[in-house]
Design a protein around this motif. Structure first.
Motif, short mmCIF file in Angstrom:
data_model
loop_
_atom_site.label_atom_id
_atom_site.label_comp_id
_atom_site.label_asym_id
_atom_site.label_seq_id
_atom_site.Cartn_x
_atom_site.Cartn_y
_atom_site.Cartn_z
N LEU A 1 0.85 -1.18 0.00
CA LEU A 1 0.00 0.00 0.00
C LEU A 1 0.89 1.24 0.00
CD1 LEU A 1 -2.86 1.16 0.10
CD2 LEU A 1 -2.73 1.10 2.59
N SER A 2 1.28 1.66 -1.19
CA SER A 2 2.16 2.83 -1.32
C SER A 2 1.97 3.40 -2.72
CB SER A 2 3.63 2.45 -1.09
OG SER A 2 4.05 1.52 -2.07
N GLY A 3 2.53 4.58 -2.96
CA GLY A 3 2.47 5.17 -4.28
C GLY A 3 1.04 5.33 -4.77
N THR A 4 0.77 4.79 -5.96
CA THR A 4 -0.55 4.93 -6.58
C THR A 4 -1.64 4.29 -5.74
OG1 THR A 4 0.47 4.93 -8.77
CG2 THR A 4 -1.89 4.45 -8.68
N SER A 5 -1.37 3.10 -5.21
CA SER A 5 -2.40 2.41 -4.42
C SER A 5 -2.77 3.20 -3.17
CB SER A 5 -1.93 1.01 -4.05
OG SER A 5 -0.75 1.05 -3.27
N ALA A 6 -1.79 3.85 -2.57
CA ALA A 6 -2.08 4.66 -1.37
C ALA A 6 -2.94 5.87 -1.74
CB ALA A 6 -0.78 5.11 -0.71
N VAL A 7 -2.64 6.48 -2.89
CA VAL A 7 -3.46 7.60 -3.35
C VAL A 7 -4.89 7.14 -3.59
CG1 VAL A 7 -3.81 9.28 -5.21
CG2 VAL A 7 -1.50 8.83 -4.37
N ILE A 8 -5.05 5.98 -4.20
CA ILE A 8 -6.40 5.46 -4.47
C ILE A 8 -7.16 5.27 -3.16
CG2 ILE A 8 -7.65 3.39 -5.22
CD1 ILE A 8 -5.59 3.09 -7.47
N GLU A 9 -6.52 4.65 -2.17
CA GLU A 9 -7.22 4.36 -0.91
C GLU A 9 -7.58 5.64 -0.17
OE1 GLU A 9 -8.30 1.35 -0.23
OE2 GLU A 9 -7.38 0.78 -2.13
N ARG A 10 -6.75 6.68 -0.27
CA ARG A 10 -7.10 7.96 0.36
C ARG A 10 -8.23 8.64 -0.39
NH1 ARG A 10 -1.39 8.26 1.19
NH2 ARG A 10 -1.08 9.38 -0.77
N THR A 11 -8.17 8.55 -1.71
CA THR A 11 -9.16 9.26 -2.53
C THR A 11 -10.57 8.73 -2.31
OG1 THR A 11 -7.50 9.73 -4.24
CG2 THR A 11 -9.81 9.84 -4.90
N ILE A 12 -10.72 7.42 -2.18
CA ILE A 12 -12.06 6.84 -2.08
C ILE A 12 -12.75 7.16 -0.75
CG2 ILE A 12 -11.52 4.97 -3.67
CD1 ILE A 12 -11.36 3.12 -1.20
N LEU A 13 -12.03 7.77 0.18
CA LEU A 13 -12.65 8.19 1.44
C LEU A 13 -13.51 9.43 1.25
CD1 LEU A 13 -9.63 7.67 3.89
CD2 LEU A 13 -11.55 6.11 3.45
N GLY A 14 -13.29 10.15 0.15
CA GLY A 14 -14.07 11.34 -0.13
C GLY A 14 -15.26 11.05 -1.03
#
Length: 427
Positions: free
Chosen positions: A164-177
């Motif tokens: 869970l880093s880089g692009t995948s981390a961005v994805i997981e943060r983004t879907i919280l919104g």
């Protein structure tokens, strides 16, 4: 658009763009204006169904209907212009990458949509694994050229270490919104789309992808179209140097790999079966479609195997004559390629035994198994049902620079068409 070239180290270079999206207030529903990718729509039934779902359904752009190819492409361009003028479609206010999620039951897929810098297969950045049909590329190029738009994203895959880093981390943060799009299509899939515009998050995605290599999972003809149109627009870097893609990390979100079936439109099944005498073992199966597919899977684990349909029952075709294969399958290719079902189908069955030309008049490629059987029974042709190729075989052949026979695989789930488009005029 930022018109800098691909990343210096030759990895994936995905940049934001101003997405064109449907304005919800101007359409019946977002689900009613979406479509499967153009080559998955089962024509004419599926086309008519989608056209009647909403007057603004995206099939009026990706599969326009008119008397000639030139008229079809011109009609699509005029429709796109009119929808933009009428406010049916509108461009997002600033360039973005888009996090895209599909969910159905236990199946979950997430990835990033953006404009990807184009590269040649010899660069080893984006790997094709299937051949393409020149006439399809020509048609897609004419449509894209006339509309000056990427109407649907390709599906590309890459593999991280699963962390869970880089692009995948961005994805997981983004879907919280909150998403900018949320809808459920009639196939039961829910679709959500988020816009990513934060400079820091965009930078993290760029850095993570800069050393990645991608496999074309779906969209070989559109990728070939991108390359053809880029060659037509030489000079300084510009929008034609990029193409719309969805990137999926299959280490975190594995795709399903399905077969693409063949409908031999002018070959009655009785003729197909009689021609196999002495070359393959043929067994009739008076079972359901699901049971027949299970029997095919068991046979395919032992060697080349196919299911033929068209007369109300199924016929398992397997155990080809080794001498026949030796004399019909081209040499000089890896053993993994020479033993593919698609290779044997085209080299041995279609070219040698049945002598069926690989042209649209003779062969229709159908993703849906039941639809292939139904059309064969209705039209008096032969459906050839295939067993899917494992993803690891596809990826390994692609890394070796070996392309499989066209329409050998179907990766999914595929992105819904119509959620976000890319206008090259805006970029």
């Amino acid at each position: 658009m930022n018109n800098e070239g691909p990343a210096a180290n030759g990895g994936l270079h995905l940049i934001p763009f101003r997405g064109l999206r449907y304005v919800p207030e101007r359409v019946g529903s977002l689900a009613a204006v979406t479509s499967p990718p153009y080559d998955v729509v089962v024509r004419p039934d599926g086309l008519h169904h989608l056209e009647s779902a909403d007057p603004h359904n995206i099939v009026r752009l990706i599969l326009p209907q008119a008397a000639s190819p030139a008229d079809r492409h011109r009609q699509a361009a005029e429709t796109l212009t009119r929808w933009l003028s009428d406010g049916v479609l509108a461009a997002d206010p600033e360039p973005a990458l888009y996090v895209y999620e599909q969910r159905k039951g236990d199946l979950l897929q997430r990835g990033v949509i953006g404009a990807l810098a184009l590269s040649e297969p010899s660069d080893g950045i984006v790997l094709p694994h299937e051949d393409v049909m020149p006439e399809v590329v020509a048609d897609r190029a004419a449509l894209m050229r006339t509309t000056a738009a990427n109407l649907e994203p390709l599906l590309l895959t890459y593999r991280s270490g699963g962390e869970l880093s880089g692009t995948s981390a961005v994805i997981e943060r983004t879907i919280l919104g909150p998403p900018v799009i949320a809808t459920t299509t009639e196939d039961g899939f829910s679709h959500r789309l988020w816009s990513v515009t934060d400079a820091g998050e965009l930078s993290r995605i760029r850095d993570d992808l800069s050393h990645r290599q991608a496999l074309i999972a779906d969209g070989h003809h559109r990728w070939a179209t991108y390359l053809r149109l880029r060659a037509e627009h030489t000079g300084s870097p510009g929008p034609w140097d990029y193409g719309l893609v969805l990137l999926i990390d299959t280490a975190r979100y594995p795709l399903q790999v399905r077969a693409i079936h063949r409908l031999l439109r002018r070959l009655p099944i009785a003729d197909a079966l009689s021609a196999l005498d002495g070359s393959f073992r043929v067994r009739g199966l008076d079972v359901s479609l699901e049971q027949a597919i299970g029997t095919l899977a068991e046979a395919a684990a032992e060697g080349n195997a196919f299911l033929l349909a068209g007369d109300g029952r199924f016929h398992l075709v397997d155990r080809p004559d080794p001498e026949l294969l030796s004399g019909t399958v081209p040499r000089g290719r890896p053993e993994a390629w020479r033993t593919l079902d698609a290779t044997v189908l085209h080299a041995t069955l279609l070219d040698h035994i049945w002598r069926v030309p690989d042209t649209p008049d003779h062969i229709t490629y159908i993703h849906d198994t039941r639809a292939a059987v139904t059309q064969a029974e209705r039209d008096g042709g032969t459906a050839v049902l295939m067993h899917p190729v494992p993803e690891e075989v596809v990826r390994e052949l692609a890394r070796e620079g070996v392309t499989m026979p066209r329409k050998s695989t179907s990766f999914g789930p595929k992105p819904a068409t119509g959620l976000v488009l890319r206008s090259l005029a805006l970029d």
